[in-house]
Design an enzyme around this catalytic site. Structure first.
Site, short mmCIF file in Angstrom:
data_model
loop_
_atom_site.label_atom_id
_atom_site.label_comp_id
_atom_site.label_asym_id
_atom_site.label_seq_id
_atom_site.Cartn_x
_atom_site.Cartn_y
_atom_site.Cartn_z
N GLY A 171 -9.33 -40.17 -33.33
CA GLY A 171 -9.58 -40.50 -32.11
C GLY A 171 -9.64 -40.72 -31.22
N LEU A 172 -8.39 -41.75 -30.73
CA LEU A 172 -8.16 -42.58 -30.58
C LEU A 172 -7.37 -42.11 -29.14
CD1 LEU A 172 -6.41 -45.26 -32.56
CD2 LEU A 172 -8.91 -45.58 -31.27
N VAL A 189 -6.48 -33.12 -26.66
CA VAL A 189 -7.51 -32.01 -27.22
C VAL A 189 -7.44 -32.08 -28.87
CG1 VAL A 189 -7.99 -30.35 -27.85
CG2 VAL A 189 -7.00 -31.15 -25.12
N ASN A 199 7.47 -42.01 -27.33
CA ASN A 199 6.48 -42.30 -26.21
C ASN A 199 6.98 -43.92 -26.14
OD1 ASN A 199 3.89 -40.62 -27.57
ND2 ASN A 199 5.01 -40.21 -24.85
N ARG A 259 -1.99 -48.26 -28.35
CA ARG A 259 -0.41 -47.65 -28.23
C ARG A 259 -0.02 -49.01 -27.42
NH1 ARG A 259 2.14 -42.42 -27.96
NH2 ARG A 259 3.27 -43.74 -29.61
N GLU A 304 4.28 -43.79 -20.25
CA GLU A 304 4.62 -43.64 -21.07
C GLU A 304 6.10 -43.07 -21.69
OE1 GLU A 304 1.49 -42.47 -22.81
OE2 GLU A 304 0.73 -43.65 -22.28
N HIS A 326 1.19 -35.31 -21.99
CA HIS A 326 2.25 -35.92 -21.08
C HIS A 326 3.32 -34.41 -20.71
CE1 HIS A 326 2.52 -38.86 -24.70
NE2 HIS A 326 2.72 -39.52 -22.94
N CYS A 360 7.45 -34.52 -29.42
CA CYS A 360 7.15 -36.14 -29.51
C CYS A 360 7.46 -37.04 -30.80
CB CYS A 360 5.50 -35.95 -29.74
SG CYS A 360 4.52 -35.40 -28.78
O1 SUG Z 1 -0.47 -41.18 -27.62
N1 SUG Z 1 -1.49 -39.33 -30.18
C1 SUG Z 1 -0.81 -39.54 -29.76
C2 SUG Z 1 0.39 -38.32 -29.35
C3 SUG Z 1 1.95 -38.50 -28.96
C4 SUG Z 1 1.94 -37.43 -28.34
N2 SUG Z 1 3.58 -37.99 -27.81
C5 SUG Z 1 4.16 -37.08 -26.65
N3 SUG Z 1 3.29 -36.01 -26.30
N4 SUG Z 1 5.40 -37.46 -26.76
C6 SUG Z 1 -1.08 -40.00 -28.23
O2 SUG Z 1 -2.22 -39.47 -27.46
C7 SUG Z 1 -3.59 -40.26 -31.52
C8 SUG Z 1 -4.28 -40.99 -32.11
C9 SUG Z 1 -5.37 -40.98 -32.99
O3 SUG Z 1 -6.07 -40.54 -32.24
O4 SUG Z 1 -5.81 -41.73 -34.13
C10 SUG Z 1 -2.40 -40.62 -30.99
O5 SUG Z 1 -1.77 -41.47 -30.49
#
Ligand code: SUG
Length: 446
Positions: free
Chosen positions: A21-22, A27, A111, A139, A175, A251, A372
């Protein structure tokens, strides 16, 4: 003949894939916080996509996972002693930061960097700018290994330039390719590069989202275009609609995707839709091409359905016959409005005439769809021959990676498991073995 192909570099899901949930504003990440993950299944789902697309003749490669946990992060905030001490104290005093240090988020390689192929750049080299990803703690630690990996794959300085990430400060939130789209007649032709940003740091009058953060800034996008030596008349900056960021579009690749001269997008994607389309028409005319917009309106698919199904986080790929295939997550078939829309789309006689659907549920539960998971790198034959060959997906590599995953990955990881010192050792062992499989001894700084 001189040809250029688009390689899709998919992030190989790492052994610590978990739901922490970072990502506030994403969502799926938020909704699945603290549920148990299945790293083995996640990696196999990603590999199945790579294999299927490679088998169809698309150029496919793999970006290796990063070493986790990131002890640099944990030690830099005061956790000391042996590695086991660091893990035990972090688990007790700062479990969320431990989850950040363990995040397998580099799997979302869209990303990792922004890429400009040699056809677009002033010095005719392929340019990469590593993304700083500084909007999220977990990240922001990816960039060091990402730069190392890209420099190791694309070593020849006469052909490739890998730029360090932009300054790690809110003004330059970057990003990577998730907010970047190339439009062109063919992968090897000079293209229009469209940069979509969520906010402008130094324009206090500019619109901004109210609820969720805008991760990409205009200043970052402009810096990347400058570093890459792009032509100003073929570079278009577009502001994302803040209202959709507030609905979970963190994004641009969650609400639009482009390929060739096609821009497939939702009516609400951009702050000023008509100005965006007009600017793209003009810029593309400079390359001698004609934009083919495919606009999805809200009555066909709502933003909520677009976010939950990830319709636009699809890969749009050019086939040999000149038509295009849309690679979608299985969730698109499960959403009635989206499934209906897609059925009409492929039957409609337009440029997209085929769908391929994949089960990527493990990644999707953290907000990562097919698009992604991949970084697009268009390479001439000579450039492709000059990159590290061990990362190119073949049937042989697929089989080796599946066996490697089966051997080294757990099939269940819950938040409490991150405190287990054995996990860190398992990951180190796994990545040591991976270097051999990819014929890549210099990959990690162990
Ligand atoms: O950065 N999720 C990533 C998903 C990235 C999707 N990338 C693109 N749309 N190109 C983010 O939000 C969740 C990690 C966690 O909650 O454990 C996370 O980092």
């Amino acid at each position: 003949m001189h040809t250029t192909r688009e390689f899709n570099f998919d992030g190989l899901v790492g052994p610590s894939h978990n739901y922490a949930g970072l990502s506030f504003g994403n969502v799926a990440s938020f909704n699945n916080v603290k549920s148990a993950s299945n790293p083995k299944q996640a990696a196999l789902q990603g590999l199945a996509k790579m294999r299927a697309l490679a088998a169809r003749g698309f150029a496919q490669a793999v970006l290796p996972p990063q070493l986790r946990p990131d002890f640099r992060l944990l030690r830099s905030i005061g956790f000391g002693g042996s590695d086991a001490d660091v893990l035990a104290r972090a688990a007790k005093e700062a479990p969320v930061i431990l989850a950040c240090a363990y995040s397998a988020a580099p799997m979302w390689s869209a990303n990792a960097a922004t890429v400009s192929p040699s056809a677009d750049t002033l010095d005719h080299r392929v340019h990469f700018t590593v993304a700083n990803l500084n909007s999220k703690l977990h990240r922001s630690y990816e960039q060091t290994q990402t730069a190392r990996t890209l420099r190791a794959i694309f070593k020849e300085c006469a052909r490739f330039a890998v730029h360090d990430a932009l300054p790690g400060t809110p003004a330059f939130g970057d990003e990577g390719a998730a907010n970047h789209t190339r439009l062109c007649t063919a992968h090897g032709a000079g293209a229009v590069e469209m940069f979509v940003y969520g906010r402008a740091e130094f324009d206090s009058a500019a619109a901004a989202p109210q609820r969720f953060p805008a991760r990409q800034t205009l200043e970052a996008s402009q810096a990347v275009a400058r570093l890459h030596g792009l032509q100003p008349q073929r570079t278009v900056y577009v502001q994302q609609n803040p209202a959709v960021i507030d609905q979970g579009v963190f994004h641009n690749d969650v609400i639009a995707v482009g390929n060739g001269t096609v821009l497939f997008y939702h009516q609400q994607a951009f702050l000023d839709e008509s100005a965006t389309i007009a600017a793209l028409h003009i810029a593309l005319a400079d390359t001698g091409a004609q934009l083919q917009p495919i606009r999805v309106d809200s009555a066909q698919v709502s933003v909520t359905d677009a976010v939950s199904s990830y319709l636009f986080n699809s890969q749009l790929l050019s086939k040999q016959d000149g038509r295009m295939v849309l690679v979608v997550p299985q969730e698109c078939q499960e959403n009635p409005a989206v499934a209906r829309y897609l059925q009409d789309l492929v039957a409609g006689g337009g440029p997209i005439d085929e769908l391929i659907s994949f089960d990527l549920r493990q990644s999707m539960r953290n907000g990562g769809g097919p698009a992604c998971l991949r970084l697009r790198v268009a390479l001439t034959d000579a450039e492709a021959a000059a990159m590290h060959q061990g990362v190119i997906m073949t049937e042989g590599l697929y089989a080796s990676l599946v066996a490697w995953v089966e051997k080294h990955y757990r099939d269940r990881l819950s938040p409490d498991d991150l405190a287990d010192p054995m996990l860190a050792l398992e990951i180190q062992t796994a990545l040591e073995a991976l270097r051999t499989i990819l014929d890549f001894p210099e990959l990690y700084a162990f």
